[in-house]
Design an enzyme around this catalytic site. Structure first.
Site, PDB file in Angstrom:
ATOM      1  N   GLY A  71       0.843  -1.199   0.000  1.00 28.02           N
ATOM      2  CA  GLY A  71       0.000   0.000   0.000  1.00 28.02           C
ATOM      3  C   GLY A  71       0.873   1.241   0.000  1.00 28.02           C
ATOM      4  CG  ASN A 152      -4.441   4.435   9.412  1.00 30.98           C
ATOM      5  OD1 ASN A 152      -4.734   5.421   8.745  1.00 30.98           O
ATOM      6  ND2 ASN A 152      -3.382   4.391  10.173  1.00 30.98           N
ATOM      7  CD  GLN A 180      -6.814  -0.003   7.836  1.00 29.20           C
ATOM      8  OE1 GLN A 180      -7.639  -0.863   8.159  1.00 29.20           O
ATOM      9  NE2 GLN A 180      -5.528  -0.143   8.114  1.00 29.20           N
ATOM     10  CB  SER A 200      -2.523  -2.717   1.283  1.00 26.55           C
ATOM     11  OG  SER A 200      -1.551  -3.547   1.868  1.00 26.55           O
ATOM     12  CG  HIS A 202      -0.729  -6.397   4.950  1.00 23.86           C
ATOM     13  ND1 HIS A 202      -0.556  -6.110   6.281  1.00 23.86           N
ATOM     14  CD2 HIS A 202      -0.382  -5.273   4.278  1.00 23.86           C
ATOM     15  CE1 HIS A 202      -0.107  -4.864   6.404  1.00 23.86           C
ATOM     16  NE2 HIS A 202       0.013  -4.341   5.203  1.00 23.86           N
ATOM     17  CB  THR A 238      10.085 -10.166 -11.393  1.00 23.40           C
ATOM     18  OG1 THR A 238      11.183 -10.049 -12.297  1.00 23.40           O
ATOM     19  CG2 THR A 238       9.353 -11.477 -11.636  1.00 23.40           C
ATOM     20  CB  CYS A 328       4.465   2.822  10.815  1.00 22.34           C
ATOM     21  SG  CYS A 328       3.358   4.196  10.628  1.00 22.34           S
TER      22      CYS A 328
HETATM   23  C1  LIG Z   1      -4.644   3.775   5.374  1.00 20.96           C
HETATM   24  C2  LIG Z   1      -3.368   3.055   5.086  1.00 20.96           C
HETATM   25  N1  LIG Z   1      -2.646   3.386   4.014  1.00 20.96           N
HETATM   26  C3  LIG Z   1      -1.504   2.760   3.701  1.00 20.96           C
HETATM   27  C4  LIG Z   1      -1.008   1.747   4.480  1.00 20.96           C
HETATM   28  C5  LIG Z   1       0.277   1.075   4.084  1.00 20.96           C
HETATM   29  O1  LIG Z   1       0.026  -0.185   3.543  1.00 20.96           O
HETATM   30  P1  LIG Z   1       1.203  -1.291   3.532  1.00 20.96           P
HETATM   31  O2  LIG Z   1       1.315  -1.807   4.925  1.00 20.96           O
HETATM   32  O3  LIG Z   1       0.716  -2.328   2.563  1.00 20.96           O
HETATM   33  O4  LIG Z   1       2.423  -0.602   3.062  1.00 20.96           O
HETATM   34  C6  LIG Z   1      -1.711   1.367   5.633  1.00 20.96           C
HETATM   35  C7  LIG Z   1      -1.179   0.327   6.541  1.00 20.96           C
HETATM   36  O5  LIG Z   1      -1.317   0.421   7.754  1.00 20.96           O
HETATM   37  C8  LIG Z   1      -2.927   2.032   5.942  1.00 20.96           C
HETATM   38  O6  LIG Z   1      -3.649   1.707   7.026  1.00 20.96           O
END
Ligand SMILES: Cc1ncc(COP(=O)(O)O)c(C=O)c1O
Length: 383
Positions: A71, A152, A180, A200, A202, A238, A328
């Protein structure tokens, strides 16, 4: 010890069918989608099949979809790609919100350092941007507008469609981070005024390390990565073939089960809040974010007099995984930029905990966790 996972906004478990799709692709043996031989063609077919799933579900053309490594990469590609392409047309303004994920905010700050004019829109105490502010900020000079769908940390939904409509009148590129919201909100991109959309894998029970960027045909764009001509020269490297196959499977299931997932997570959230009310009383906690315009699977709560770190540590000892903010930031003591932007009291900001729900969670788990949270809160407040 039994463990409870209430941190689905950080990452989710892979769905068994996504694992099967991943294993099937990985076990098929080597195959680079760019190779011309049969093995290569087979790998390419898997990527194409995955892309077709998204094209159909998002109501777009497959050629408008770019697979990425996360993401974060999709957000960066969207922002840098559109901003630099727009600069060639004399547009220099970037508009975003104070509550974006750092993948957007820090990319915007880098663009500002590179000479772009950055406007960061404020939010109200529920975390929502006002249309008036957005309208005042977007004009002829605006190159890119980036507004997330669902937050998020709080789950609050932004008026991204209305802002996108306004951006369109000024030929500004509209980017939406839907990491999200996807799986909980429908994105018919044929109808929505969105030029770039980030997803994203995951967060929707797919694998970590795979992302998607929708780039509407004709959107000013230049690649972030240079190298081979993969992804129609929009993202060199790739492709993650097995990851893409699993992402597509996870998306297929998430969309098919969207309503059921909404109801499931909503009922868990309600059970959680009800139990907090009976255990702590309504003065003992405060829910952060908009009460209605929100995603169903995220619950952000402050416990006055109890620091987030102490609460999270005690929950962890009890086998409960929750979070203090975006993933993060967890582990760092920095106050949440999202809650700070909402102008919440420092007491609310420093005592906020995010519980986020997903597949496999039950109302019983919510009840148990809320009870445990109330006990910890009372104990820490008295000590
Ligand atoms: C709103 C939002 N954007 C972007 C990301 C980043 O995604 P990724 O973990 O796949 O880099 C996150 C991940 O927490 C998110 O919650």
């Amino acid at each position: 010890m039994e463990s409870i996972y209430f941190d689905h906004a950080a990452t989710t478990a892979m769905h068994p069918e996504a694992i099967r799709a991943y294993a099937e692709a990985a076990e098929a043996g080597p195959g680079n989608p760019s190779s011309l031989h049969a093995r290569g063609r087979e790998a390419r077919e898997r990527v194409t099949a995955g892309r077709d799933v998204f094209a159909e579900r998002l109501n777009v053309s497959a050629s408008e979809l770019v697979f990425t490594g996360s993401g974060t990469e999709s957000d960066n590609t969207a922002l840098f790609g559109a901003a630099y392409a727009q600069r060639k047309k004399g547009k220099n303004g970037i508009v975003t919100t104070a509550v974006e994920h750092h993948a957007v905010l820090n990319a915007c700050r880098k663009l500002e350092a590179d000479g772009f004019e950055l406007t960061v829109l404020p939010v109200d105490s529920d975390g929502i941007v006002s249309m008036e502010d957005a309208k005042a900020a977007i004009g002829e000079n605006t190159a890119v507008v980036s507004v997330m769908a669902g937050n998020n940390e709080t789950g609050t939904l932004q008026p991204y469609a209305d802002i996108g409509q306004w951006a369109r009148t000024y030929k500004a590129v509209m980017h939406v981070d839907a990491v999200q919201a996807f799986g909980y909100v429908d994105f018919d991109l044929n109808q929505l005024p969105i030029d770039l959309l980030t997803l994203s894998a995951h967060k929707i029970n797919g694998p970590q390390g795979v992302g998607l960027l929708y780039a509407r045909k004709g959107t000013p764009f230049q690649p972030l990565l240079y190298g081979g001509s993969q992804e129609r020269s929009r993202r060199a490297g790739t492709e993650n073939v097995a990851g893409i196959a699993a992402f597509a499977k996870a998306a297929e299931i998430a969309i098919a089960e969207r309503q059921a997932r909404r109801e499931h997570t909503e009922s868990i959230r309600e059970a959680f809040i009800r139990r907090l009310e009976t255990s702590l009383g309504s003065d003992g906690f405060a829910v952060n974010g908009h009460p209605v315009r929100r995603l169903p699977h995220i619950l952000n709560v402050s416990f006055p007099g109890v620091s987030s770190e102490s609460m999270l540590m005690n929950l962890d000892l009890a086998g409960i995984a929750a979070s203090g903010g975006s993933a993060c930031n967890s582990g760092s003591l920095k106050p949440s930029h999202v809650l700070s932007a909402m102008n919440l009291s420092s007491e609310k900001v420093s005592s906020a905990v995010r519980f986020s729900f997903g597949l496999g969670n039950t109302r019983e788990e919510a009840d148990k966790t809320a009870k445990m949270t109330a006990t910890i809160s009372a104990r820490l407040r008295n000590s």
